[in-house]
Structures are given as C-alpha cells and as structure tokens.
Design a protein around this motif. Structure first.
Motif, PDB file in Angstrom:
ATOM      1  N   LYS A 118    -122.761 -33.387   5.565  1.00 33.36           N
ATOM      2  CA  LYS A 118    -122.264 -34.676   6.039  1.00 33.36           C
ATOM      3  C   LYS A 118    -121.018 -34.476   6.905  1.00 33.36           C
ATOM      4  CE  LYS A 118    -121.377 -39.234   5.863  1.00 33.36           C
ATOM      5  NZ  LYS A 118    -122.253 -40.306   6.398  1.00 33.36           N
ATOM      6  N   ALA A 119    -120.122 -33.600   6.488  1.00 36.98           N
ATOM      7  CA  ALA A 119    -118.898 -33.340   7.245  1.00 36.98           C
ATOM      8  C   ALA A 119    -119.193 -32.704   8.596  1.00 36.98           C
ATOM      9  CB  ALA A 119    -117.967 -32.439   6.436  1.00 36.98           C
ATOM     10  N   LYS A 120    -120.340 -32.038   8.713  1.00 34.18           N
ATOM     11  CA  LYS A 120    -120.728 -31.416   9.972  1.00 34.18           C
ATOM     12  C   LYS A 120    -121.442 -32.377  10.912  1.00 34.18           C
ATOM     13  CE  LYS A 120    -120.999 -26.609   8.481  1.00 34.18           C
ATOM     14  NZ  LYS A 120    -119.990 -26.161   9.471  1.00 34.18           N
ATOM     15  N   GLY A 121    -121.866 -33.544  10.376  1.00 37.36           N
ATOM     16  CA  GLY A 121    -122.521 -34.527  11.230  1.00 37.36           C
ATOM     17  C   GLY A 121    -123.875 -35.008  10.748  1.00 37.36           C
ATOM     18  N   MET A 122    -124.343 -34.512   9.593  1.00 40.69           N
ATOM     19  CA  MET A 122    -125.614 -34.980   9.052  1.00 40.69           C
ATOM     20  C   MET A 122    -125.453 -36.415   8.552  1.00 40.69           C
ATOM     21  SD  MET A 122    -128.640 -33.573   8.789  1.00 40.69           S
ATOM     22  CE  MET A 122    -128.351 -31.818   8.675  1.00 40.69           C
ATOM     23  N   GLN A 123    -126.521 -37.218   8.705  1.00 40.70           N
ATOM     24  CA  GLN A 123    -126.476 -38.624   8.321  1.00 40.70           C
ATOM     25  C   GLN A 123    -127.484 -38.905   7.204  1.00 40.70           C
ATOM     26  OE1 GLN A 123    -126.167 -41.280  12.036  1.00 40.70           O
ATOM     27  NE2 GLN A 123    -126.994 -39.376  12.848  1.00 40.70           N
ATOM     28  N   TYR A 124    -127.031 -39.669   6.191  1.00 37.43           N
ATOM     29  CA  TYR A 124    -127.880 -39.985   5.037  1.00 37.43           C
ATOM     30  C   TYR A 124    -127.875 -41.490   4.766  1.00 37.43           C
ATOM     31  CZ  TYR A 124    -127.554 -34.964   4.105  1.00 37.43           C
ATOM     32  OH  TYR A 124    -127.618 -33.592   4.212  1.00 37.43           O
ATOM     33  N   ARG A 125    -128.907 -41.927   4.030  1.00 38.14           N
ATOM     34  CA  ARG A 125    -129.043 -43.336   3.672  1.00 38.14           C
ATOM     35  C   ARG A 125    -129.775 -43.446   2.341  1.00 38.14           C
ATOM     36  NH1 ARG A 125    -134.382 -45.036   4.890  1.00 38.14           N
ATOM     37  NH2 ARG A 125    -133.700 -47.214   4.938  1.00 38.14           N
ATOM     38  N   LEU A 126    -129.709 -44.632   1.723  1.00 41.80           N
ATOM     39  CA  LEU A 126    -130.527 -44.895   0.547  1.00 41.80           C
ATOM     40  C   LEU A 126    -131.957 -45.211   0.991  1.00 41.80           C
ATOM     41  CD1 LEU A 126    -128.317 -47.086  -1.831  1.00 41.80           C
ATOM     42  CD2 LEU A 126    -128.696 -44.618  -1.880  1.00 41.80           C
ATOM     43  N   LEU A 127    -132.920 -44.729   0.215  1.00 40.46           N
ATOM     44  CA  LEU A 127    -134.334 -44.834   0.588  1.00 40.46           C
ATOM     45  C   LEU A 127    -134.963 -46.110   0.018  1.00 40.46           C
ATOM     46  CD1 LEU A 127    -135.311 -41.102  -0.003  1.00 40.46           C
ATOM     47  CD2 LEU A 127    -135.008 -42.236   2.206  1.00 40.46           C
ATOM     48  N   TYR A 128    -134.577 -47.240   0.575  1.00 36.60           N
ATOM     49  CA  TYR A 128    -135.072 -48.514   0.062  1.00 36.60           C
ATOM     50  C   TYR A 128    -136.589 -48.625   0.149  1.00 36.60           C
ATOM     51  CZ  TYR A 128    -130.422 -50.524  -0.474  1.00 36.60           C
ATOM     52  OH  TYR A 128    -129.152 -50.780  -0.903  1.00 36.60           O
ATOM     53  N   GLU A 129    -137.159 -48.239   1.286  1.00 32.65           N
ATOM     54  CA  GLU A 129    -138.583 -48.462   1.491  1.00 32.65           C
ATOM     55  C   GLU A 129    -139.445 -47.482   0.704  1.00 32.65           C
ATOM     56  OE1 GLU A 129    -137.313 -45.213   4.098  1.00 32.65           O
ATOM     57  OE2 GLU A 129    -136.481 -47.173   3.580  1.00 32.65           O
ATOM     58  N   ARG A 130    -138.867 -46.445   0.135  1.00 34.43           N
ATOM     59  CA  ARG A 130    -139.644 -45.427  -0.567  1.00 34.43           C
ATOM     60  C   ARG A 130    -139.358 -45.384  -2.062  1.00 34.43           C
ATOM     61  NH1 ARG A 130    -141.950 -41.905   2.922  1.00 34.43           N
ATOM     62  NH2 ARG A 130    -142.247 -40.344   1.293  1.00 34.43           N
ATOM     63  N   GLN A 131    -138.168 -45.802  -2.480  1.00 28.35           N
ATOM     64  CA  GLN A 131    -137.753 -45.554  -3.852  1.00 28.35           C
ATOM     65  C   GLN A 131    -137.279 -46.791  -4.601  1.00 28.35           C
ATOM     66  OE1 GLN A 131    -139.062 -41.847  -3.667  1.00 28.35           O
ATOM     67  NE2 GLN A 131    -138.192 -42.769  -5.483  1.00 28.35           N
ATOM     68  N   ALA A 132    -137.546 -47.969  -4.069  1.00 25.51           N
ATOM     69  CA  ALA A 132    -137.139 -49.194  -4.761  1.00 25.51           C
ATOM     70  C   ALA A 132    -138.071 -50.326  -4.368  1.00 25.51           C
ATOM     71  CB  ALA A 132    -135.698 -49.552  -4.399  1.00 25.51           C
ATOM     72  N   TYR A 133    -138.391 -51.171  -5.338  1.00 27.49           N
ATOM     73  CA  TYR A 133    -139.102 -52.415  -5.059  1.00 27.49           C
ATOM     74  C   TYR A 133    -138.107 -53.560  -5.216  1.00 27.49           C
ATOM     75  CZ  TYR A 133    -143.513 -49.866  -5.473  1.00 27.49           C
ATOM     76  OH  TYR A 133    -144.546 -48.993  -5.286  1.00 27.49           O
ATOM     77  N   GLN A 134    -138.206 -54.545  -4.334  1.00 22.47           N
ATOM     78  CA  GLN A 134    -137.313 -55.697  -4.446  1.00 22.47           C
ATOM     79  C   GLN A 134    -137.744 -56.559  -5.623  1.00 22.47           C
ATOM     80  OE1 GLN A 134    -137.019 -58.122  -0.913  1.00 22.47           O
ATOM     81  NE2 GLN A 134    -134.992 -58.866  -1.490  1.00 22.47           N
ATOM     82  N   ARG A 135    -136.804 -56.933  -6.459  1.00 20.37           N
ATOM     83  CA  ARG A 135    -137.087 -57.757  -7.626  1.00 20.37           C
ATOM     84  C   ARG A 135    -137.083 -59.242  -7.244  1.00 20.37           C
ATOM     85  NH1 ARG A 135    -133.289 -54.505 -11.973  1.00 20.37           N
ATOM     86  NH2 ARG A 135    -131.701 -54.884 -10.374  1.00 20.37           N
ATOM     87  N   PRO A 136    -137.614 -60.101  -8.101  1.00 18.72           N
ATOM     88  CA  PRO A 136    -137.705 -61.535  -7.763  1.00 18.72           C
ATOM     89  C   PRO A 136    -136.373 -62.175  -7.396  1.00 18.72           C
ATOM     90  CG  PRO A 136    -139.083 -61.052  -9.650  1.00 18.72           C
ATOM     91  CD  PRO A 136    -138.323 -59.799  -9.361  1.00 18.72           C
ATOM     92  N   ASP A 137    -135.274 -61.668  -7.939  1.00 16.44           N
ATOM     93  CA  ASP A 137    -133.966 -62.263  -7.626  1.00 16.44           C
ATOM     94  C   ASP A 137    -133.345 -61.698  -6.349  1.00 16.44           C
ATOM     95  OD1 ASP A 137    -133.223 -59.717  -8.365  1.00 16.44           O
ATOM     96  OD2 ASP A 137    -131.896 -60.331 -10.010  1.00 16.44           O
ATOM     97  N   GLY A 138    -134.113 -60.847  -5.632  1.00 14.93           N
ATOM     98  CA  GLY A 138    -133.628 -60.288  -4.374  1.00 14.93           C
ATOM     99  C   GLY A 138    -132.884 -58.984  -4.515  1.00 14.93           C
ATOM    100  N   SER A 139    -132.694 -58.508  -5.734  1.00 13.40           N
ATOM    101  CA  SER A 139    -131.994 -57.244  -5.958  1.00 13.40           C
ATOM    102  C   SER A 139    -132.974 -56.072  -5.885  1.00 13.40           C
ATOM    103  CB  SER A 139    -131.295 -57.256  -7.311  1.00 13.40           C
ATOM    104  OG  SER A 139    -132.250 -57.330  -8.363  1.00 13.40           O
ATOM    105  N   TYR A 140    -132.413 -54.862  -5.885  1.00 11.04           N
ATOM    106  CA  TYR A 140    -133.223 -53.648  -5.806  1.00 11.04           C
ATOM    107  C   TYR A 140    -132.866 -52.727  -6.967  1.00 11.04           C
ATOM    108  CZ  TYR A 140    -134.172 -55.040  -0.974  1.00 11.04           C
ATOM    109  OH  TYR A 140    -134.557 -55.720   0.137  1.00 11.04           O
ATOM    110  N   LEU A 141    -133.881 -52.131  -7.569  1.00  9.17           N
ATOM    111  CA  LEU A 141    -133.674 -51.123  -8.603  1.00  9.17           C
ATOM    112  C   LEU A 141    -134.327 -49.827  -8.134  1.00  9.17           C
ATOM    113  CD1 LEU A 141    -132.855 -50.127 -11.425  1.00  9.17           C
ATOM    114  CD2 LEU A 141    -135.054 -51.016 -12.274  1.00  9.17           C
ATOM    115  N   PHE A 142    -133.515 -48.775  -7.996  1.00  4.73           N
ATOM    116  CA  PHE A 142    -134.046 -47.474  -7.584  1.00  4.73           C
ATOM    117  C   PHE A 142    -134.601 -46.738  -8.799  1.00  4.73           C
ATOM    118  CE2 PHE A 142    -131.800 -48.602  -3.860  1.00  4.73           C
ATOM    119  CZ  PHE A 142    -132.327 -47.836  -2.823  1.00  4.73           C
ATOM    120  N   TRP A 143    -135.625 -45.938  -8.556  1.00  2.00           N
ATOM    121  CA  TRP A 143    -136.326 -45.274  -9.644  1.00  2.00           C
ATOM    122  C   TRP A 143    -136.679 -43.836  -9.260  1.00  2.00           C
ATOM    123  CZ3 TRP A 143    -140.931 -43.933  -7.408  1.00  2.00           C
ATOM    124  CH2 TRP A 143    -141.413 -44.755  -6.386  1.00  2.00           C
ATOM    125  N   GLY A 144    -137.034 -43.045 -10.248  1.00  4.13           N
ATOM    126  CA  GLY A 144    -137.620 -41.728 -10.014  1.00  4.13           C
ATOM    127  C   GLY A 144    -136.648 -40.614  -9.715  1.00  4.13           C
TER     128      GLY A 144
END
Length: 490
Positions: A118-144
C-alpha cells in the motif's frame, strides 16, 4: 548470443514475482524481470484473478488505513479474521497437509506486507460484490474470511505492480521465455532465455523462480494429475508451462508440496472463447452455486453445494465436474434465486445460459436427461429442512436431507422461469512446486540449499493440497515474494 548482467534475476512477472522485484530493488540491487508473455498479456495468473487477498485483521476499523473509502462502510459489519482463523482454514481445507512453517509465516506477515505494498502505491478495497449480501435493512455483513481485494481486480493489481516497478527502476523484458538455469560449481548463476527467435544469457548473483506452475502444459498435467486433466480448460495465462520448474529439477531441486492436485473451479462451458481469455479474465467462473444445485448429464447431483462458504469449496469443485460424464455439469436456479447471482459472472455477454418456463424444457435445451433432472429436483425440494431460515451471509443450517446432502442454503427449485448454466473444469494453478526454506531458498532432496536459487508464488510448493482458502494464493505470493526478494538481494 548476447549476455546481460544483473544483481537479481526474477523469472516471471505475476504478483509474487513483482513483490520479489520490489523487495530486491528496495535493498538497492539491480533487478531484471523476464516475462514470457508480450506486454499486453503480462502478469501471469494474477492478471486473471479478482484481486481477492486473504488478510488477518481485527475488523473494519483496523482496515480503514488499507482500503479505499466507501460510503457503505458505515453500514458494514466486517468480522475480525485472526491468525488462528487463517491457520485453521488452511488446515481444514487441505486436510492438514499444509506445511506448518509456511502457514505460520503466511499468517504472521500478510497484514504488514500488504501495508508495505500500500505504501508503494497498491490500492485495495472491500469486496462488497463478492463477499457480502445486502441485508433487508440496507446493511452489509461480510462472510468467509475473505474481505479485501485490489481495486479493479487482477487488472488493477498488475497495473499497480508494473507502475511501482517502473518508478523504482526495475527492468522488465517481455516475450522473454526462460528455458534453462545456468549453474557453476553447484550454484545458480542466471538463466538462458529466448526472445524474438534469439537466445540470450542473463548472469545474476541471485535468481528467483516465480514463473508459476505447470497448469498450461497438458502433458505435465497428464503426467502428474492424471490423463483426464488433459480435458480441463486453462482459465489463466497460457505461459505457465512448467519449463523453469523442470530446469530446477534437473539441477537437483527437490519437489515441494502436492504435485498431484491443483486449484480448479467451475468454468463457463458455453462461452465460445473460454480458455485464457485476456478480455473476460476471471468473469467466466461460476461461483454462486451455493444458492442452487449442480447436476450432471444424467440430471443427478454429485456434491454438497452448501458444504461451506464458497471461498472454501470452489477450488476443489472443478475437479468434481471434470469427473462427470463429458466433463460438464449445470448449475440450476429458479426465478427467486436468479437475482442473487453475481452479475459480473452470470451476465457476461455470450454467457452459457439456458432459460425455460418448465424444468423439462430446460433439460431438453441444455442436454440434460429430462427424467433425471425432474426426479432430482422433486426429491431435493421435498427433503429441505424448512425449520432453519435462509441466510446467505452465514452457514444457516438450512439443509436438504437427500443424497448427497446439501448442508446449507437449500431452497426449492420451484418458481419459473428456470435457469441452467453449463460448467466445465477450469484449472487455475497447480499446487506442487519447488521445495523451499524459511528464506525462500530452493532446497535439494538432502535439505541443503542450492546457492543463488530462490522460489516464490505458485513455483513454491508446500502450502496447498487438494484445496485452498480463496484469496490465500495472492497472499502467499505477497509474503513469500517479499521474502524471496529480500533474501536474494542479500
């Protein structure tokens, strides 16, 4: 034949190779990278990934210095993933055949090493589309346990690596296939490579083998994995043919890890150009299978789709498909399940897909035995234990008590239209490689190190067998790549 000199030679240009290059360059050494592919296809298997990287952490708060800002963070729950969790998952999916010291090294270094990148310039993000389903209240729970990945996936991963290399003075030669390792008095002193029809020599104080496994060689697959593996699809780079592994073995290097198994996933069998596709990359994988059922030509289920989170099963289920008649199977969903499938995989233009208002017609379209599919679905639907509520964010225990059992996420296939997605076996990488020590030095069978020779990434065996936890391949490339680069530089 021309001769080039460098301090550290890196063979390969994927994630592990570039981590080795960054580390060696950071020690002030000159670094030359040999990449067999042309520049537009560089990056090894890493280019074909989603960039998902398994990292230890203490929850979302501990990751905010690492990942891109996202307005969804305030509505997200990211459970901690400890070193003990990581080691336990590795031990579980490999049946205890993972090297204990390599496991300790991986889980104790990955968090620090990703921040180094990261300090050298690599960029990271949370994997919403792969590791979380949106719950009925609009929140996200990550799994696995797999929560972080590179921004823009494998393409972003390698773009960042090459940018870091260019800015630091690492030299990369493309279309440069290493064919031999040079040796003098038992020490490796460089390599021979071919480029544009000519042969060249690189003289180096240290050489790092980071050229991947042998999954793109049908002959080596048949020799080590079994004859039927000739029929698997190479889902990643076509340049990982095991050439440098064989060169190291000829010099007396010992084999490390499990040479009889590999990472293999369910891969689109209906897409016209489904092998080593540099445009579509990893989007031909089919990983929403825990929601539905998988059947063979006879319409019969043959595995537990809900045995665990797909992170911990997908790399072994390609093998199960390969063993079915015609090396093909179909993922089956109904209208209620279809909206939950990953759009980046199941909505690719040209995707293999069959849709029908009846299961019988679906079977006829797809080439599945009609009576077998109808009987399987009816039996499956009747066997579902409805006392447990369906929850895709947890192992919900909603089982189908049939043979084979579906342990979690069992939902009836009952609401038209019905969907069938043909899948075959897509081989990603082989688990066997060279045997190394805690400094990533390549060892002989007697346990002594071959002077001047190091290995990392898929070329370093010992960490995986039969299966692996998703995201641990890129993580291992980072950790052991950095070790190999630093030690090669010293």
């Amino acid at each position: 034949m021309s001769t080039i000199s460098t301090d550290v030679l890196i063979i390969g240009a994927g994630n592990a190779a570039m981590c080795a290059a960054h580390a060696a360059r950071g020690e002030g050494r000159s670094v030359l990278v040999l990449e067999a592919a042309p520049e537009a296809q560089a990056g090894g298997n890493s280019y074909f990934t989603a960039g998902a990287t398994r990292i230890t952490h203490e929850g979302l708060g501990s990751l905010k210095d690492l990942v891109d800002a996202d307005e969804r963070h305030d509505r997200s729950e990211v459970p901690p993933y400890t070193a003990a969790d990581y080691a336990r998952d590795l031990d579980k999916v490999t049946g205890g055949r993972n090297d204990a010291q390599m496991t300790r090294t991986l889980v104790s270094n990955i968090a620090e090493d990703m921040r180094w990148l990261k300090a050298k310039g690599m960029q990271y993000r949370l994997l919403y589309e792969r590791q979380a389903y949106q719950r009925p209240d609009g929140s996200y729970l990550f799994w696995g346990g797999l929560h972080v990945g590179n921004t823009d996936g494998g393409e972003g991963l390698m773009r960042d690596h090459f940018s870091i290399a260019e800015s630091s003075g690492v030299e990369v030669l493309y279309r440069a296939r290493a064919t031999e390792l040079l040796s003098e008095k038992g020490a490796v002193t460089g390599a021979v490579f071919e480029q544009d029809g000519s042969r060249h020599v690189v003289r180096a104080f240290s050489t790092v083998v980071a050229s991947g496994g042998f999954e793109a060689s049908r002959d080596m697959r048949a020799e080590y994995l079994g004859p039927h593996w000739r029929h698997a699809i190479t889902r990643g780079t076509p340049y990982n043919t095991g050439t440098v592994l064989q060169a190291a073995l000829r010099l007396g290097a010992a084999k490390g890890g499990d040479w009889s198994s590999c990472h293999a996933t369910q891969w689109d069998a209906g897409f016209d150009d489904n092998e080593s596709n540099f445009e579509v990359t990893n989007r031909l994988t089919r990983q929403s299978y825990p929601l539905g059922i998988i059947v063979n030509r006879e319409g019969r289920r043959f595995l537990d789709e809900g045995a665990d989170f797909r992170n911990l099963t997908y790399a072994k289920y390609g093998k199960e498909v390969l063993q079915q008649p015609g090396a093909v199977a179909w993922q089956i969903f109904d209208a209620r399940l279809r909206p939950m499938l990953r759009s980046e995989e199941y909505e690719v233009p040209g995707v293999g897909e069959h849709i029908s208002s009846s299961l019988g017609e679906l079977a006829d379209q797809a080439g599945i035995e009609r009576s077998g599919l109808l009987d399987t679905v009816a039996t499956f639907n009747k066997s579902i234990d409805t006392r447990a509520d369906f929850d895709p964010n947890s192992k919900d225990g909603r089982a189908a008590r049939t043979d084979p059992v579906k342990s979690n996420w069992a939902n009836p296939i009952s609401e038209p239209p019905y969907y069938a997605y043909p899948v075959t076996c897509g081989i990603t990488f082989t688990f066997g490689g060279l045997k190394g020590d805690d400094k990533a030095r390549v060892l002989r069978s007697d346990g002594t190190a071959i002077p001047g020779l190091f290995a990392c990434g898929e070329a370093l065996g010992g960490l995986f067998s039969e299966n692996y936890p998703g995201g641990s391949g890129l993580a291992a490339g980072i950790v052991f790549g950095r070790i190999a680069g630093r030690c090669a530089a010293s």
